[in-house]
Design an enzyme around this catalytic site. Sequence first.
Site, PDB file in Angstrom:
ATOM      1  NE  ARG A 112       4.725  -4.382   4.833  1.00 22.05           N
ATOM      2  CZ  ARG A 112       4.554  -5.749   5.424  1.00 22.05           C
ATOM      3  NH1 ARG A 112       2.987  -5.929   5.011  1.00 22.05           N
ATOM      4  NH2 ARG A 112       5.520  -7.064   5.752  1.00 22.05           N
ATOM      5  NE  ARG A 149      -4.604  20.595   7.538  1.00 22.23           N
ATOM      6  CZ  ARG A 149      -3.762  21.253   7.667  1.00 22.23           C
ATOM      7  NH1 ARG A 149      -4.301  21.736   8.664  1.00 22.23           N
ATOM      8  NH2 ARG A 149      -3.356  22.591   7.714  1.00 22.23           N
ATOM      9  NE  ARG A 198       4.604  -6.944   1.753  1.00 24.67           N
ATOM     10  CZ  ARG A 198       6.124  -6.209   1.894  1.00 24.67           C
ATOM     11  NH1 ARG A 198       6.408  -6.407   1.854  1.00 24.67           N
ATOM     12  NH2 ARG A 198       6.575  -8.115   3.130  1.00 24.67           N
ATOM     13  N   GLY A 250       2.727  26.543   6.111  1.00 23.52           N
ATOM     14  CA  GLY A 250       3.734  25.855   5.985  1.00 23.52           C
ATOM     15  C   GLY A 250       4.415  26.361   4.680  1.00 23.52           C
ATOM     16  CD  GLN A 306       3.346  14.208   0.489  1.00 26.78           C
ATOM     17  OE1 GLN A 306       2.146  14.775  -0.190  1.00 26.78           O
ATOM     18  NE2 GLN A 306       2.729  14.119   1.867  1.00 26.78           N
ATOM     19  CG  ASP A 340      -2.419  21.528   0.681  1.00 24.38           C
ATOM     20  OD1 ASP A 340      -1.667  20.565   1.122  1.00 24.38           O
ATOM     21  OD2 ASP A 340      -2.708  21.648   1.740  1.00 24.38           O
TER      22      ASP A 340
END
Length: 357
Positions: free
Chosen positions: A275, A183, A174, A11, A283, A139
Amino acid sequence: MTRIGILTSGGDCPGLNAVLRAASRACESRGWELVGFCDGFEGLLPPMNHRLLDRRATNGVLHLGGTIIGTVNKGHFLCRQPGRTGIFIPPEILGKARQTFQNLGLRALIVVGGDGSLSTALHMHQCGLPVVGVPKTIDNDIGATDRTFGFDSAVECVVSSLDRLHTTTASHKRIMIVEVMGRHAGWIALHGGLAGGADVILIPEIPFGIDAIQRVVSEREARGSHSHMIVIAEGARPRHGWPRPSSNNPSDRRSLAAAELLARELADSTPREVRSCILGHLQRGGPPVFSDRILGTAFGVKAVELVEAGLLGHMASLRNGSMGSVPIAEAVQQMRRVETGGEAIRTARATGISFGD
Ligand code: F6P
């Protein structure tokens, strides 16, 4: 003429171009030539896809996100074999890569990548190819380095998104659930949530209870707060897994993201509208913040120094504020996950942030 190669794999992340530019300049000052292989390891395969990364090619790229030589996170080199741990490069692919090293007379190849790409680099090194590594991921979860570039830029994106979401969430009273990347490790959620004023932060390292989140909402309502900000890492999970889908269609739930699953769970059990917002690849895109430009630059210089010093099979690494190196094998051995008793978690808890535990 000493010639070395470089490629970016996996990535993309902000700061990759800073690495390429710095490596190019470090080579230039030694009278060496740097060639960039396009689209990750794939560029090593015939007919060889590479370009000269001299000063002209790397001018004006420091502030650009992405990578000017492209990247892939699949391909011929990233093969996992059933029943075998780690990365396995098929022998015919390895043979073709070896031929490229010989054809171009490469003294070494710098692999800029995350744990998967660094595992490929390690396998190449173990097969006798001269390789050094540069750790890369937003990450921030690569072992044996305290920091990877791209992380700060990703956190900055989360924080500025939360700044925007706070105002609309408060106006409508909200519950907002914001999903961020991560992950296996919750660094982005933890730092983004801490700096962006989240009320609840959910990370893969701390399994959460839906009931605990409901309690946080009730307590905040009782104290007069009528909007609630929850940041969830994509890999965070409830303690007992996600409840079974009420729908008859089992594929229904599989396609939902963590934020959407949590929104479903909270919708019926809280007094507020819920929501969800998935920040996704926002990101990873855009210009690197200053610290990622500096870290990318330092890693690029270090990688060339590693080649010069003959430290093949090593990776540039930042430890306690100093740039050094570690064997790639050490870096890919263990992922760097959030320490649940660490400083950032303690700070967050002390300011009333819940981790849903
Ligand atoms: O490893 C970096 C990362 O950004 C993860 O946080 C995320 O799960 C993944 O890449 C997304 O990858 P892709 O671009 O293939 O969707």
